[in-house]
Write an enzyme that holds these catalytic residues in place. Structure first.
Site, short mmCIF file in Angstrom:
data_model
loop_
_atom_site.label_atom_id
_atom_site.label_comp_id
_atom_site.label_asym_id
_atom_site.label_seq_id
_atom_site.Cartn_x
_atom_site.Cartn_y
_atom_site.Cartn_z
N CYS A 83 0.70 -1.32 -0.01
CA CYS A 83 -0.11 -0.01 0.06
C CYS A 83 0.99 1.42 0.09
O CYS A 83 1.47 1.45 -0.96
CB CYS A 83 -0.89 0.08 1.35
N HIS A 184 -3.15 -5.29 1.96
CA HIS A 184 -2.59 -5.47 3.06
C HIS A 184 -2.65 -6.84 3.38
O HIS A 184 -3.60 -7.39 4.20
CB HIS A 184 -3.20 -4.62 4.22
N GLU A 186 -1.01 -8.72 5.80
CA GLU A 186 -0.63 -8.54 6.97
C GLU A 186 -2.01 -8.60 7.91
O GLU A 186 -1.77 -8.89 9.29
CB GLU A 186 0.39 -7.62 7.50
N1 GLN Z 1 -3.49 6.42 0.86
C1 GLN Z 1 -2.22 5.94 1.69
C2 GLN Z 1 -1.05 6.91 1.16
O1 GLN Z 1 -1.20 7.52 0.01
C3 GLN Z 1 -1.93 4.71 1.50
C4 GLN Z 1 -2.90 3.89 2.40
C5 GLN Z 1 -2.38 2.68 3.18
O2 GLN Z 1 -1.23 2.32 3.11
N2 GLN Z 1 -3.27 1.86 3.75
O3 GLN Z 1 0.02 6.73 1.57
#
Ligand code: GLN
Length: 215
Positions: A83, A184, A186
């Protein structure tokens, strides 16, 4: 530095560090948090966790980790970004904050918050190449997640969204020893993606031992 139980760090400046440490341990690594440059020296691989990429970017500069980390990535350190971590690994970001920078290394363009801004923006069971075999799937939870808008020639696409408005969008990629997922793993108690990454780190270490023996 045993290649059977590699030491894998989790960048511990912000984000869901604890969950990654647990998933890595369950996936066969010695998992350690990394906050300082000298801690970076001791790891065979590194996870960049989810969180907020703009905050992690700022903290990387404050903790003077940005340049050492870029150097280690350039030298071939295996890194898995989830992410926000995917955003940090991307060479190019769309919809980033004005002064947002990434570490780079992965020849991809990501679109930040592509799934929308709800806490859980999408959830789906997805096959992930190399991670799931024989019709198996991973529960992919997307939390204000990016997707990969463009991937370079040397980037392997491991998963795409299967249905809904984002169907077909790329959400897991690998290029050499750099791995990234928009979702994610995890947080679902499923260690298969981490296990895959730990195996990648092991192979990298074995390769290096082999090279050292040949010298
Ligand atoms: N929207 C977040 C960002 O721009 C990422 C979100 C996340 O890691 N769950 O970093």
């Amino acid at each position: 530095m045993s290649s059977e139980t590699p030491t894998v760090g989790v960048l511990a400046l912000q984000g869901d560090v604890r969950e990654h440490l647990a998933a890595l341990t369950s996936g066969g690594a010695r998992a350690v948090p990394v906050r300082r440059e000298r801690e970076l020296d001791d790891v065979d691989g590194l996870v960049l966790p989810g969180g907020e990429s703009t905050t992690i970017d700022r903290l990387l500069r404050t903790f003077e980790l940005r340049e050492p980390l870029r150097e280690r990535i350039a030298q071939g350190l295996p890194v898995y970004g989830s992410c926000a971590g995917m955003i940090l690994l991307a060479d190019r970001v769309l919809d980033g904050a004005p002064d947002q920078r990434t570490l780079g290394g992965l020849d991809i363009t990501v679109r930040r918050n592509a799934f929308g801004r709800q806490v859980v923006s999408w959830e789906e069971d997805l096959p992930v190449e190399g991670v799931t075999g024989d019709g198996a799937r991973v529960r992919a939870v997307f939390i204000r997640a990016p997707w990969v808008e463009e991937a370079g020639e040397d980037v392997r696409v491991l998963a795409r969204v299967g249905s809904g408005p984002a169907a077909g969008r790329i959400v897991a990629v690998r290029s050499g020893d750099l791995l990234a997922t928009s979702f994610h793993p995890e947080i679902t108690g499923d260690d298969r993606v981490h296990r895959y990454f730990v195996e990648l780190v092991r192979q990298r270490l074995r390769g290096r031992e082999h090279e050292e023996r040949r010298v």
